[in-house]
Scaffold this motif. Structure first.
Motif, PDB file in Angstrom:
ATOM      1  N   ALA A  10       0.848  -1.187   0.000  1.00 18.88           N
ATOM      2  CA  ALA A  10       0.000   0.000   0.000  1.00 18.88           C
ATOM      3  C   ALA A  10       0.883   1.236   0.000  1.00 18.88           C
ATOM      4  N   VAL A  11       0.269   2.381  -0.258  1.00 17.60           N
ATOM      5  CA  VAL A  11       0.986   3.655  -0.296  1.00 17.60           C
ATOM      6  C   VAL A  11       0.328   4.622   0.669  1.00 17.60           C
ATOM      7  N   ILE A  12       1.149   5.297   1.487  1.00 21.19           N
ATOM      8  CA  ILE A  12       0.681   6.358   2.371  1.00 21.19           C
ATOM      9  C   ILE A  12       1.569   7.574   2.149  1.00 21.19           C
ATOM     10  N   GLY A  13       0.984   8.667   1.681  1.00 13.95           N
ATOM     11  CA  GLY A  13       1.751   9.889   1.464  1.00 13.95           C
ATOM     12  C   GLY A  13       2.146  10.078   0.010  1.00 13.95           C
TER      13      GLY A  13
ATOM     14  N   SER B 192       7.843  -5.675  -9.955  1.00 13.69           N
ATOM     15  CA  SER B 192       8.702  -6.650  -9.273  1.00 13.69           C
ATOM     16  C   SER B 192       7.918  -7.673  -8.476  1.00 13.69           C
ATOM     17  N   GLY B 193       6.604  -7.731  -8.689  1.00 12.27           N
ATOM     18  CA  GLY B 193       5.780  -8.723  -8.015  1.00 12.27           C
ATOM     19  C   GLY B 193       4.860  -8.154  -6.963  1.00 12.27           C
ATOM     20  N   GLY B 194       4.778  -6.838  -6.861  1.00 10.64           N
ATOM     21  CA  GLY B 194       3.916  -6.219  -5.870  1.00 10.64           C
ATOM     22  C   GLY B 194       2.517  -5.934  -6.395  1.00 10.64           C
ATOM     23  N   GLU B 195       1.527  -6.247  -5.576  1.00 10.17           N
ATOM     24  CA  GLU B 195       0.132  -5.928  -5.901  1.00 10.17           C
ATOM     25  C   GLU B 195      -0.278  -4.709  -5.079  1.00 10.17           C
ATOM     26  N   LEU B 196      -0.595  -3.608  -5.770  1.00  7.75           N
ATOM     27  CA  LEU B 196      -0.996  -2.383  -5.095  1.00  7.75           C
ATOM     28  C   LEU B 196      -2.412  -2.549  -4.549  1.00  7.75           C
ATOM     29  N   VAL B 197      -2.538  -2.542  -3.223  1.00  9.69           N
ATOM     30  CA  VAL B 197      -3.818  -2.817  -2.570  1.00  9.69           C
ATOM     31  C   VAL B 197      -4.606  -1.548  -2.309  1.00  9.69           C
ATOM     32  N   SER B 198      -3.957  -0.537  -1.731  1.00 10.68           N
ATOM     33  CA  SER B 198      -4.703   0.661  -1.355  1.00 10.68           C
ATOM     34  C   SER B 198      -3.760   1.843  -1.191  1.00 10.68           C
ATOM     35  N   VAL B 199      -4.341   3.033  -1.067  1.00 12.23           N
ATOM     36  CA  VAL B 199      -3.578   4.263  -0.925  1.00 12.23           C
ATOM     37  C   VAL B 199      -4.295   5.176   0.053  1.00 12.23           C
TER      38      VAL B 199
ATOM     39  N   ASN C 106      -3.542  14.766   0.622  1.00  8.90           N
ATOM     40  CA  ASN C 106      -3.288  15.723  -0.460  1.00  8.90           C
ATOM     41  C   ASN C 106      -4.251  15.419  -1.600  1.00  8.90           C
ATOM     42  N   PRO C 107      -5.433  16.082  -1.645  1.00  9.34           N
ATOM     43  CA  PRO C 107      -6.462  15.727  -2.634  1.00  9.34           C
ATOM     44  C   PRO C 107      -5.998  15.768  -4.091  1.00  9.34           C
ATOM     45  N   PRO C 108      -5.307  16.814  -4.558  1.00  8.61           N
ATOM     46  CA  PRO C 108      -4.871  16.799  -5.962  1.00  8.61           C
ATOM     47  C   PRO C 108      -3.930  15.635  -6.279  1.00  8.61           C
ATOM     48  N   ALA C 109      -3.010  15.361  -5.363  1.00 15.90           N
ATOM     49  CA  ALA C 109      -2.086  14.247  -5.586  1.00 15.90           C
ATOM     50  C   ALA C 109      -2.821  12.916  -5.572  1.00 15.90           C
ATOM     51  N   LEU C 110      -3.809  12.797  -4.705  1.00 17.56           N
ATOM     52  CA  LEU C 110      -4.585  11.565  -4.635  1.00 17.56           C
ATOM     53  C   LEU C 110      -5.360  11.336  -5.920  1.00 17.56           C
ATOM     54  N   ALA C 111      -5.954  12.387  -6.456  1.00 16.27           N
ATOM     55  CA  ALA C 111      -6.706  12.263  -7.713  1.00 16.27           C
ATOM     56  C   ALA C 111      -5.781  11.828  -8.852  1.00 16.27           C
ATOM     57  N   ALA C 112      -4.589  12.404  -8.908  1.00 20.47           N
ATOM     58  CA  ALA C 112      -3.638  12.033  -9.956  1.00 20.47           C
ATOM     59  C   ALA C 112      -3.176  10.591  -9.791  1.00 20.47           C
ATOM     60  N   PHE C 113      -2.982  10.159  -8.550  1.00 19.19           N
ATOM     61  CA  PHE C 113      -2.549   8.786  -8.292  1.00 19.19           C
ATOM     62  C   PHE C 113      -3.641   7.799  -8.701  1.00 19.19           C
ATOM     63  N   GLN C 114      -4.890   8.115  -8.396  1.00 14.75           N
ATOM     64  CA  GLN C 114      -6.002   7.250  -8.791  1.00 14.75           C
ATOM     65  C   GLN C 114      -6.101   7.136 -10.308  1.00 14.75           C
ATOM     66  N   LYS C 115      -5.848   8.242 -10.991  1.00 12.63           N
ATOM     67  CA  LYS C 115      -5.907   8.222 -12.455  1.00 12.63           C
ATOM     68  C   LYS C 115      -4.778   7.382 -13.033  1.00 12.63           C
ATOM     69  N   ARG C 116      -3.600   7.495 -12.440  1.00 12.83           N
ATOM     70  CA  ARG C 116      -2.434   6.750 -12.929  1.00 12.83           C
ATOM     71  C   ARG C 116      -2.583   5.261 -12.656  1.00 12.83           C
ATOM     72  N   TYR C 117      -3.116   4.922 -11.475  1.00 12.90           N
ATOM     73  CA  TYR C 117      -3.287   3.524 -11.082  1.00 12.90           C
ATOM     74  C   TYR C 117      -4.775   3.239 -10.943  1.00 12.90           C
ATOM     75  N   ASP C 118      -5.388   3.102 -12.059  1.00 11.09           N
ATOM     76  CA  ASP C 118      -6.840   2.953 -12.136  1.00 11.09           C
ATOM     77  C   ASP C 118      -7.302   1.748 -11.311  1.00 11.09           C
ATOM     78  N   GLY C 119      -8.271   1.988 -10.462  1.00 15.15           N
ATOM     79  CA  GLY C 119      -8.835   0.909  -9.669  1.00 15.15           C
ATOM     80  C   GLY C 119      -8.256   0.756  -8.288  1.00 15.15           C
ATOM     81  N   VAL C 120      -7.215   1.516  -7.946  1.00 12.41           N
ATOM     82  CA  VAL C 120      -6.636   1.408  -6.619  1.00 12.41           C
ATOM     83  C   VAL C 120      -7.649   1.877  -5.578  1.00 12.41           C
ATOM     84  N   ARG C 121      -7.771   1.132  -4.497  1.00  9.71           N
ATOM     85  CA  ARG C 121      -8.741   1.466  -3.448  1.00  9.71           C
ATOM     86  C   ARG C 121      -8.184   2.558  -2.550  1.00  9.71           C
ATOM     87  N   VAL C 122      -9.010   3.543  -2.227  1.00 11.65           N
ATOM     88  CA  VAL C 122      -8.617   4.627  -1.341  1.00 11.65           C
ATOM     89  C   VAL C 122      -9.010   4.266   0.089  1.00 11.65           C
TER      90      VAL C 122
END
Length: 391
Positions: free
Chosen positions: A65-68, A84-91, A95-111
């Motif tokens: 997961a990602v925090i920050g 490298s074998g990692g499954e991105l689970v959640s974020v 930071n709302p603008p950064a979060l929106a950009a991250f969601q767009k880049r990694y479509d489907g990531v759970r917030v």
């Protein structure tokens, strides 16, 4: 004056006169090398670096997961772990603008609804972060005490007090506090390390590193200008160079010989430090590095980063990001030893860090990054920053 001295002086004058005459006549390019006393004894050969040319299929998988999301480096970190074998689970991010950009880049990531939702999820093995720098170490401590490993953007630690707590937590929990230094994503730097391991230039004596950066003033957040938040320029930019010094010299103990910082140009940002340099010494060699925020807009990269490694039997120069008016792209290595001078193109090599780090998480090893070495590099820049003379 002896005849030998007179002869040397006359030879110097004659050579200089020859050069001036040849240049003025436009015939320098037509002179054979043998006509000049200072001709080279050999030619520089060109070769491709040998080693893995593509990353192998990951042998292990983990959930992370990602925090920050306060620095765009999080995208590179996330990409590295995913391939490298990692499954991105959640974020999670505040930071709302950064979060929106991250969601767009990694479509489907759970917030995640909050940090605790990630820390209390026992299926998540790794947490990655590029939070504001002074928040990274405290987050890493919380992550490790919840039974997870941590991978942070640099600088991962901004005070010596934070460093002490990180070391204590690593010791007590047995979990990983990883730091994504630039070396780990630099093909030429990793290849240089392999050459040194093979004794290509003998015993390493000294490293010299020049690390300019482009400031991009209009795009920087407020915390970027506050050394309390980002740690100061030696702590921030210098962390890469300290890591290289520890890596190339193999030092397990090291201290700061001298350090200084300055605000030479950004007087309207009174707390900012746009220049810093350090001398360091360890039980594996000596080091010097300079960092700054003066890359001109005309350069086709964020900075013309160079590293020089002096050995007892040769030397290496790395042009990591760009070779101005020379070869295209980055990852250029030049090496001179007792036999020859060579240019090595490293741009096609695979990057081993990601797969190795995932394997370290699964196997509880330290192949990708030695924990003590990573924290020693941080200790050097924290001491250098704390005791730096302000010019």
């Amino acid at each position: 004056m002896s005849s030998y001295t007179t002869g040397m002086a006359m030879d110097h004058v004659s050579r200089r006169s020859l050069l001036k005459t040849a240049a003025s006549a436009g015939i320098m390019a037509r002179l054979p090398e043998t006509a000049l006393a200072f001709q080279t004894t050999g030619q520089v050969t060109r070769e491709l670096a040998t080693g893995p040319l593509q990353e192998h299929t990951p042998e292990h998988t983990i959930k992370f997961a990602v925090i920050g999301l306060d620095h765009s480096h999080i995208n590179g970190i996330t990409d590295t772990i995913r391939r490298s074998g990692g499954e991105l689970v959640s974020v999670h991010s505040t930071n709302p603008p950064a979060l929106a950009a991250f969601q767009k880049r990694y479509d489907g990531v759970r917030v995640a609804r909050g940090e605790d939702e990630i820390l209390n999820d026992s299926s998540i093995q790794l947490v990655c972060s590029a939070a504001v720098p002074d928040l990274r170490a405290p987050l890493g401590v919380r992550v490790m005490r919840h039974g997870q490993d941590f991978l942070s953007d640099k600088p991962a630690i901004t005070t010596l007090e934070q460093l002490a707590e990180v070391r204590r937590t690593v010791q007590e929990t047995g979990h990983i506090f990883g730091i994504m230094y630039g070396r780990l994503e630099s093909r030429v730097t990793m290849h240089a390390g392999a050459l040194l391991k093979d004794g290509a230039i003998g015993r390493v004596l000294q490293t010299i590193q020049l690390a300019p950066h482009r400031v991009n003033e209009d795009t920087r957040p407020d915390w970027f200008w506050d050394p309390v938040r980002y740690g100061g320029t030696l702590c921030d930019l210098g962390s890469h160079q300290a890591d290289e010094f520890v890596y190339f010299t193999g030092s397990t103990v090291a201290e700061v010989t001298m350090s200084q910082v300055a605000n030479l140009n950004y007087r309207h940002r009174p707390n900012f430090q746009d220049f810093g340099d350090m001398l360091v010494h360890g039980n594996g060699g000596l080091g010097y590095f300079r960092v700054d925020w003066f890359t001109p807009d005309g350069l086709g990269a964020f900075g013309d980063e160079r590293t020089f490694i002096l050995g007892t039997e040769g030397y290496i120069e790395m042009r990591k990001t760009i070779d101005i008016a020379g070869r295209s792209g980055g990852d250029h290595l030049l090496i001179v030893d007792r036999k020859s001078a060579r240019y090595i193109d490293c741009k096609n090599l695979a990057l081993p860090f990601g797969p190795q780090f995932v394997e370290d998480i699964v196997n509880r090893t330290q192949v990708a990054q030695n924990q003590a070495a990573a924290l020693l590099a941080t200790e050097l820049v924290l001491k250098g920053q704390k005791n730096a003379r302000m010019l």
